[in-house]
Design an enzyme around this catalytic site. Structure first.
Site, PDB file in Angstrom:
ATOM      1  N   SER A 161      -9.322  -0.736   7.476  1.00  0.00           N
ATOM      2  CA  SER A 161      -8.871  -0.618   5.900  1.00  0.00           C
ATOM      3  C   SER A 161      -8.202  -1.713   5.722  1.00  0.00           C
ATOM      4  O   SER A 161      -7.924  -1.866   4.028  1.00  0.00           O
ATOM      5  CB  SER A 161      -8.009   0.870   5.600  1.00  0.00           C
ATOM      6  OG  SER A 161      -8.686   2.186   5.959  1.00  0.00           O
ATOM      7  N   LYS A 169       0.867  -1.162  -0.300  1.00  0.00           N
ATOM      8  CA  LYS A 169       0.257   0.519  -0.028  1.00  0.00           C
ATOM      9  C   LYS A 169       1.345   1.561   0.001  1.00  0.00           C
ATOM     10  O   LYS A 169       1.771   1.350   0.880  1.00  0.00           O
ATOM     11  CB  LYS A 169      -1.015   0.286   1.401  1.00  0.00           C
ATOM     12  CG  LYS A 169      -1.715   1.289   1.654  1.00  0.00           C
ATOM     13  CD  LYS A 169      -2.604   0.925   2.269  1.00  0.00           C
ATOM     14  CE  LYS A 169      -3.981   1.884   3.086  1.00  0.00           C
ATOM     15  NZ  LYS A 169      -4.453   2.074   3.904  1.00  0.00           N
ATOM     16  N   SER A 174      -9.301   1.586   3.113  1.00  0.00           N
ATOM     17  CA  SER A 174      -8.920   2.651   1.861  1.00  0.00           C
ATOM     18  C   SER A 174      -7.758   1.465   1.318  1.00  0.00           C
ATOM     19  O   SER A 174      -8.034   1.829   0.164  1.00  0.00           O
ATOM     20  CB  SER A 174      -7.879   4.040   3.026  1.00  0.00           C
ATOM     21  OG  SER A 174      -6.712   2.868   3.944  1.00  0.00           O
TER      22      SER A 174
HETATM   23  N1  GLN Z   1     -12.962   4.219   7.045  1.00  0.00           N
HETATM   24  C1  GLN Z   1     -11.746   4.515   8.111  1.00  0.00           C
HETATM   25  C2  GLN Z   1     -11.761   6.302   8.269  1.00  0.00           C
HETATM   26  O1  GLN Z   1     -12.135   6.684   6.876  1.00  0.00           O
HETATM   27  C3  GLN Z   1     -10.909   3.505   8.472  1.00  0.00           C
HETATM   28  C4  GLN Z   1      -9.656   3.905   7.349  1.00  0.00           C
HETATM   29  C5  GLN Z   1      -8.534   3.106   7.971  1.00  0.00           C
HETATM   30  O2  GLN Z   1      -8.548   2.180   8.840  1.00  0.00           O
HETATM   31  N2  GLN Z   1      -7.598   3.337   7.214  1.00  0.00           N
HETATM   32  O3  GLN Z   1     -10.880   6.116   8.490  1.00  0.00           O
END
Ligand code: GLN
Length: 472
Positions: free
Chosen positions: A163, A64, A139
């Site tokens: 994410s 990532k 994400s």
């Molecule tokens: N969707 C969650 C957020 O927007 C988690 C994102 C993540 O785990 N990086 O914060």
């Protein structure tokens, strides 16, 4: 394809076997995945960039784009970091290299990992290999799309509130968010430091365990890390005899859970009972009522502080201004997209004098209660099970204009993240032809137990996880 390797079906474990036995070379394997990327990534946009000259003697990996890679641009999906080429490797990237893995490329992410669909990436969304009109989750949607689309045997993601787990569920992969502190964040672009964790995404539970073995353990460069209390075991058992599975009543009662997700989840629980597990309801009332609001105070508060470093002086593009202050303001205004700006404002507000106690302080207290609630549940249960995501992959554009709807994607993944606990998402069926994920949460350092449970279920379910439209 010259190697005859079917990247859509090959597990990392089998790929390792091919290379170890000398049946395929590291270069050939890397090339086979680059070919697959060339064929399918124009549609999926899982990768932000690829690495054509492999260095290493083993199989490829996708990382990532929040993970710093020496000599390879690292943007965290943000314009404000475009052109930033790290001069060092994140510890997890270094550990992958030390294991001989070749870096295939950097995968797409919502900007600074803020989002649940990759639509917040400054470089355009990724698409779900099961249905390219839908999101792959986020994400870490890039890594998830790469793995399920046969563009990488495995990858690493980061998980602050879901994410790794949520995109794994939406793309039909296995994903592990490890216990807080078991994997180094040194060299990882920080979002919310009390929550961020790095973890593996792959096709099988055993692959996830193998990669977790490579990247976990204490790192002197990240003072939050610890040595694992026990070595990582590759699961073999096909039964779940005696395993006590708790199903949080308040989680499964949520109306947001789609009927198709609910029935796949319930069928998996029936199967778990057939394999010898005891399934019973349990109570985590605060976690599922206040987890989401608590997270959306703590995570933005920490993000507002972490993102203060992007001033255009040290990394990325710089906008001109009359004074230093002007230049920094313009750089940040031009460089950050809407979501990071929203979080910086929310977080700064929650931390500001006069509001700190009412918001941030209060959220910290709720977090402590969520930690305790989980500890109590684990007095009676070995693992907790919920669906990973309330819905299957949704159409691109569906939630993009509604931040609260996007935030609600993580309703089920967030509570255990706040509690620092490990969570494994395993595919448990299909709904409307799209994958459904089952989330297994364990006590701290219970990864081996999660692997055993996930592996037994995976074997018993025997799902074909190659996206239907790509099967030949
Ligand atoms: N969707 C969650 C957020 O927007 C988690 C994102 C993540 O785990 N990086 O914060």
């Amino acid at each position: 394809m010259t190697t005859g390797v079917d990247t859509l079906r090959l597990t990392a474990e089998d790929a390792l076997g091919l290379v170890e036995r000398g049946e395929v070379s590291a270069e050939e394997l890397h090339g086979a995945y680059l070919d697959a990327i060339g064929e399918r990534d124009p549609e999926l946009h899982a990768f932000l960039r690829t690495v054509d000259e492999p260095e290493g003697s083993s199989i490829p990996i996708a990382l990532k784009d929040v993970i710093s890679t020496r000599g390879v641009e690292t943007t965290a999906g943000s314009k404000i970091l475009s052109g930033y080429v790290p001069v060092f490797d994140a510890t997890v990237a270094a550990r992958c290299k030390a294991a001989g893995l070749t870096l295939l490329g950097k995968t797409n992410t919502d900007e600074f990992a803020m989002g649940s669909s990759t639509e917040n990436s400054a470089f355009g969304p990724s698409r779900n290999p099961w249905d390219p009109s839908r999101v792959p989750g986020g994400s870490g949607g890039g890594t998830a799309a790469a793995v399920s689309g046969g563009l990488a045997p495995w990858g690493l993601g980061s998980d602050t509130g879901g994410s790794i787990k949520q995109p794994s569920a939406l793309c039909g992969n296995v994903g592990l968010r490890p216990t807080y502190g078991t994997v180094s964040r040194y060299g990882v672009v920080a979002f919310a430091s009390s929550l961020d964790q790095i973890g593996p995404v792959a096709k099988t539970v055993r692959d996830v365990a193998l990669l977790y073995r490579i990247v976990s353990g204490r790192d002197p460069c990240d003072s939050t890390t610890v040595e694992l209390p026990a070595p990582v075991e590759l699961p073999t058992a096909e039964r779940l005899d005696g395993l006590r599975i708790g199903v949080p009543r308040q989680a499964v009662a949520l109306e947001a859970i789609e009927p198709g997700v609910r029935s796949a989840f319930e069928a998996a629980l029936v199967l778990a009972e057939e394999l010898g597990a005891h399934v019973d309801e349990c109570d985590l009332p605060l976690s599922f009522e206040y987890g989401l609001p608590c997270y959306y105070l703590i995570a933005p508060a920490e993000a507002s502080s972490n993102l203060a470093r992007y001033d255009g002086v040290r990394y990325g593009p710089r906008s001109e201004g009359e004074t230093y202050r002007d230049a920094v303001e313009r750089t940040r205004d031009d460089g950050f997209g809407a979501e990071p700006k929203r979080r910086i404002m929310l977080g700064t507000y929650a931390l500001s004098a006069g509001y700190y106690d009412a918001y941030y302080g209060q959220a910290q207290k709720v977090r402590t209660l969520i930690v305790r609630e989980h500890a109590t549940a684990f007095e009676s249960f070995d693992v907790l099970a919920t669906p990973t995501s309330p819905t299957v992959a949704f159409p691109i554009g569906d939630k993009a204009a509604d931040p609260l709807a996007m935030y609600a994607c993580d309703l089920l993944t967030i509570p255990s993240c706040l509690a620092g606990l490990p969570g494994l998402s395993v595919p448990c069926g299909l709904s409307e032809g799209l994958p459904v994920g089952l989330q297994l949460v364990g006590p701290q350092f219970a990864e081996n137990a999660l692997f055993r449970a996930g592996h037994a279920l995976e074997r018993a379910l025997g799902l074909d996880l190659v996206p239907e439209r790509l099967r030949t």
